[in-house]
Design a protein around this motif. Structure first.
Motif, short mmCIF file in Angstrom:
data_model
loop_
_atom_site.label_atom_id
_atom_site.label_comp_id
_atom_site.label_asym_id
_atom_site.label_seq_id
_atom_site.Cartn_x
_atom_site.Cartn_y
_atom_site.Cartn_z
N ILE A 24 0.85 -1.19 0.00
CA ILE A 24 0.00 0.00 0.00
C ILE A 24 0.88 1.24 0.00
CG2 ILE A 24 -0.18 -0.01 2.52
CD1 ILE A 24 -3.06 1.11 2.14
N LEU A 25 0.49 2.20 -0.82
CA LEU A 25 1.15 3.50 -0.84
C LEU A 25 0.10 4.55 -0.49
CD1 LEU A 25 3.33 3.30 -4.07
CD2 LEU A 25 4.14 3.31 -1.72
N GLN A 26 0.39 5.33 0.51
CA GLN A 26 -0.48 6.42 0.90
C GLN A 26 0.23 7.72 0.54
OE1 GLN A 26 -0.65 5.14 5.00
NE2 GLN A 26 -2.81 4.56 4.72
N SER A 78 3.75 3.47 4.55
CA SER A 78 3.56 2.82 3.25
C SER A 78 4.59 1.72 3.09
CB SER A 78 3.71 3.83 2.11
OG SER A 78 2.71 4.82 2.18
N THR A 82 -4.71 6.90 -1.89
CA THR A 82 -4.16 5.60 -1.51
C THR A 82 -4.16 4.70 -2.73
OG1 THR A 82 -4.99 5.81 0.75
CG2 THR A 82 -4.45 3.60 0.00
N ILE A 136 4.98 10.55 -0.15
CA ILE A 136 4.62 9.17 0.20
C ILE A 136 4.63 9.13 1.72
CG2 ILE A 136 5.20 6.74 0.03
CD1 ILE A 136 6.75 7.47 -2.56
N THR A 156 -3.18 0.64 -3.81
CA THR A 156 -2.82 -0.68 -3.29
C THR A 156 -2.37 -1.61 -4.40
OG1 THR A 156 -5.10 -1.46 -3.46
CG2 THR A 156 -4.43 -0.50 -1.35
#
Length: 182
Positions: A48-50, A172, A60, A168, A62
């Protein structure tokens, strides 16, 4: 002439102080692919990258066992390394490139047609992105690259070190699983 030198000194000073929070000394990459000159390796990615934009908007993205690839590209000059290691993945809304070379690394993200960068692959190739921790775990068939963001990491809309437009977020995490056979 003096005014131009003064302005140049101010710019260099600003860039140097801004960069210091973006990098730390590189320790090298303990990957089984490190000494390869070239190759293409298939794999997958989870994680996951927020993100948070400079204006406060959040996003977000995923990865759920999506296709990933490691492309090892030879460096014909072989100054700091014999090759660039390009870890690539994409979803419908995001394209990701994580690159290592020498003792340095780089990130490139394309979101909604706009690309954001942070690269420490430069004249010395000694620095890694501060706030991006990485670990390699290898077995007989695959190697995992675990990339965890221990702090917010800012990406710029240009390849130059300017004011970050996309961050980022801390927490994450991405896990690349790369198959060793070609």
């Amino acid at each position: 002439m003096k005014i131009y030198l003064f302005i140049a000194a101010i710019c260099i000073s600003f860039c140097s102080s801004a960069q210091s929070k973006w990098y730390k000394d590189g320790q090298g990459f303990k990957s089984c692919f490190q000494k390869l000159e070239k190759g293409n390796f298939d794999g997958s990615i989870v994680g996951i990258l927020q993100f948070e934009y400079q204006n406060g908007d959040k996003l977000t993205s995923t990865f759920s066992n999506d296709t990933a690839q490691l492309v090892v590209v030879p460096d014909p000059n072989s100054i700091y390394d014999i090759s660039y290691k390009n870890y690539m993945a994409k979803t419908n809304d995001l394209q990701l490139l994580y690159r290592t070379y020498g003792y340095a690394n780089a990130l490139e993200m394309t979101i909604g047609g706009k690309t954001y960068y942070l690269s420490l692959i430069d004249g010395a190739c000694l620095g890694v992105i501060n706030g991006l921790d990485y670990e390699y775990i290898s077995n007989n068939k695959t190697e995992l690259l675990i990339a965890h963001f221990s702090n917010d990491v800012g990406l710029c809309a240009t390849k130059c070190y300017t004011v970050p437009e996309l961050f980022i977020q801390k927490g994450s995490t991405l896990i690349f699983t790369i198959k060793k056979n070609q």
